[in-house]
Design a protein around this motif. Sequence first.
Motif, short mmCIF file in Angstrom:
data_model
loop_
_atom_site.label_atom_id
_atom_site.label_comp_id
_atom_site.label_asym_id
_atom_site.label_seq_id
_atom_site.Cartn_x
_atom_site.Cartn_y
_atom_site.Cartn_z
N GLY A 37 -17.53 -39.94 -16.05
CA GLY A 37 -18.98 -40.13 -16.09
C GLY A 37 -19.74 -39.27 -15.11
N ARG A 38 -19.03 -38.36 -14.40
CA ARG A 38 -19.70 -37.47 -13.46
C ARG A 38 -20.32 -36.30 -14.21
N LEU A 39 -21.61 -36.41 -14.44
CA LEU A 39 -22.32 -35.44 -15.25
C LEU A 39 -23.52 -34.89 -14.51
N ALA A 40 -23.84 -33.63 -14.77
CA ALA A 40 -25.09 -33.02 -14.32
C ALA A 40 -25.98 -32.91 -15.55
N VAL A 41 -27.02 -33.71 -15.59
CA VAL A 41 -27.90 -33.75 -16.76
C VAL A 41 -29.18 -32.98 -16.43
N THR A 42 -29.44 -31.94 -17.19
CA THR A 42 -30.65 -31.15 -16.99
C THR A 42 -31.71 -31.59 -17.99
N VAL A 43 -32.93 -31.72 -17.51
CA VAL A 43 -34.01 -32.20 -18.36
C VAL A 43 -35.27 -31.38 -18.11
N SER A 44 -36.13 -31.37 -19.11
CA SER A 44 -37.42 -30.71 -18.97
C SER A 44 -38.42 -31.70 -18.41
N GLY A 45 -39.62 -31.22 -18.19
CA GLY A 45 -40.68 -32.10 -17.76
C GLY A 45 -41.35 -32.82 -18.91
N GLY A 46 -40.92 -32.49 -20.15
CA GLY A 46 -41.54 -33.09 -21.31
C GLY A 46 -40.62 -34.07 -22.00
N ARG A 52 -35.10 -39.80 -20.13
CA ARG A 52 -34.24 -40.13 -18.99
C ARG A 52 -34.13 -41.64 -18.78
N GLU A 53 -35.25 -42.34 -18.84
CA GLU A 53 -35.22 -43.79 -18.61
C GLU A 53 -34.35 -44.49 -19.65
N ARG A 54 -34.42 -44.01 -20.86
CA ARG A 54 -33.62 -44.61 -21.94
C ARG A 54 -32.13 -44.36 -21.76
N LEU A 55 -31.76 -43.18 -21.29
CA LEU A 55 -30.36 -42.79 -21.26
C LEU A 55 -29.66 -43.10 -19.94
N ALA A 56 -30.43 -43.23 -18.86
CA ALA A 56 -29.82 -43.43 -17.54
C ALA A 56 -28.84 -44.60 -17.50
N PRO A 57 -29.12 -45.75 -18.14
CA PRO A 57 -28.14 -46.85 -18.09
C PRO A 57 -26.80 -46.49 -18.74
N GLN A 58 -26.81 -45.59 -19.72
CA GLN A 58 -25.57 -45.16 -20.35
C GLN A 58 -24.74 -44.25 -19.45
N LEU A 59 -25.41 -43.58 -18.52
CA LEU A 59 -24.78 -42.54 -17.70
C LEU A 59 -24.94 -42.87 -16.23
N PRO A 60 -24.32 -43.95 -15.77
CA PRO A 60 -24.55 -44.39 -14.38
C PRO A 60 -24.01 -43.41 -13.34
N GLY A 61 -23.05 -42.58 -13.72
CA GLY A 61 -22.49 -41.62 -12.76
C GLY A 61 -23.14 -40.26 -12.80
N ALA A 62 -24.25 -40.12 -13.55
CA ALA A 62 -24.89 -38.81 -13.72
C ALA A 62 -25.91 -38.53 -12.63
N ASP A 63 -26.05 -37.27 -12.31
CA ASP A 63 -27.16 -36.79 -11.50
C ASP A 63 -28.10 -36.02 -12.41
N TYR A 87 -18.76 -32.14 -10.83
CA TYR A 87 -19.06 -32.72 -12.13
C TYR A 87 -17.99 -32.36 -13.16
N ASP A 88 -17.91 -33.19 -14.19
CA ASP A 88 -17.02 -32.90 -15.32
C ASP A 88 -17.68 -31.92 -16.29
N ALA A 89 -18.97 -32.05 -16.46
CA ALA A 89 -19.67 -31.26 -17.47
C ALA A 89 -21.16 -31.25 -17.17
N VAL A 90 -21.86 -30.32 -17.82
CA VAL A 90 -23.31 -30.22 -17.76
C VAL A 90 -23.87 -30.66 -19.11
N VAL A 109 -21.17 -21.92 -12.82
CA VAL A 109 -20.36 -22.85 -12.01
C VAL A 109 -19.06 -23.24 -12.69
N GLY A 110 -18.79 -22.66 -13.87
CA GLY A 110 -17.52 -22.88 -14.53
C GLY A 110 -17.34 -24.25 -15.12
N LEU A 111 -18.41 -24.83 -15.66
CA LEU A 111 -18.34 -26.16 -16.25
C LEU A 111 -18.61 -26.10 -17.76
#
Length: 355
Positions: A37-46, A52-63, A87-90, A109-111
């Motif tokens: 569950g170690r994920l780097a999640v990139t998001v836009s401002g839109g 993010r609020e909807r998905l954050a509970p599914q991904l508790p280990g994400a930054d 992280y495991d993945a982006v 970063v080789g992910l």
Amino acid sequence: MPVLTRLVPSPLVVDIRAGALDDLGTILADQRISASGRLAVTVSGGSGAALRERLAPQLPGADWFPVAGGTLDSAVLLADQMRSGHYDAVVGLGGGKIIDAAKYAAARVGLPMVAVATNLAHDGLCSPVSTLDNDAGRGSYGVPSPIGIIVDLDVIRQAPPRFVAAGIGEAVSNISCIADWELSYRETGEAVDGLAAAMSRTSGNMMLRHPGSLADDDFLGALAEALVLTGISMNVAGSSRPASGGCHEISHALDLLYPTRSAQHGEQVGLGGAFATFLRGDLDLCAQMATVLSRHDLPVTADQIGFTDEEFIAAVHYAPQTRPGRFTILEHLDLDPTAIRDAYTDYVKHVSTSA
């Protein structure tokens, strides 16, 4: 007899359906992309930030990493921010600019990278290319293609219709790209990869012949599949050749010459593809392309995306300089501005009676 095969890089998972995001965490775990569950999640401002609020509970280990836009500087900064995260993945969550930035950063970063598209504006969601703005304008950078593609049709329906429709222009332009590639084979001897060409042409024909509209899940699913298949065709070829011909040269020229007024990439390449098809003398196919583009409210003439005839003619004349070494109908004909003006005048008359 030896069995001769080749290995084709392709995603581990392609999930295109309504409600796909509800299973995002499970998909990533089940496919062994990120068991921890170690994920780097990139998001836009839109759109990405809104999810993010909807998905954050599914991904508790994400930054979570907000990305300013599709620039080379933002992608490099994103990579620097992720370096110490183990992280495991982006996960790139958003439109094309965010996904391109995430692909580039993941490569640095080789992910592995998973693309979660919030619109279908172009084929970048699965391609081995990141298109990013830089100090010189805009550049294309070779990167590993995503190992996962997730498209939630419920989310796609909430995107601005113009952004989604642009993907139709992107897919339809493939037909022109393959015709240019085959022209190069005849004129210069450039090798054509038959599998890559078949995949790209199939994507274009899917959109050219599908009777549906953006209101239909079946059509949206077909569009997403067409864009994924286009990305894989570039992996097969080892270059962007199956999905980049004279139509893309014209689009790049519009971006470079008029950077503050360029339209959606898919809009520009759709128009460019129809015009390039006209230049090759395939008038029936040109009319069919124009009809389909118009049916989806996509431009078939320059004025429909805010360019004058003279600006479009200048872009067509400049276009071959954007891809040195690539041979298309534009390089083959080598038209001067006067000849381009005459051809464009005839093209407008032709599509105005068919679109």
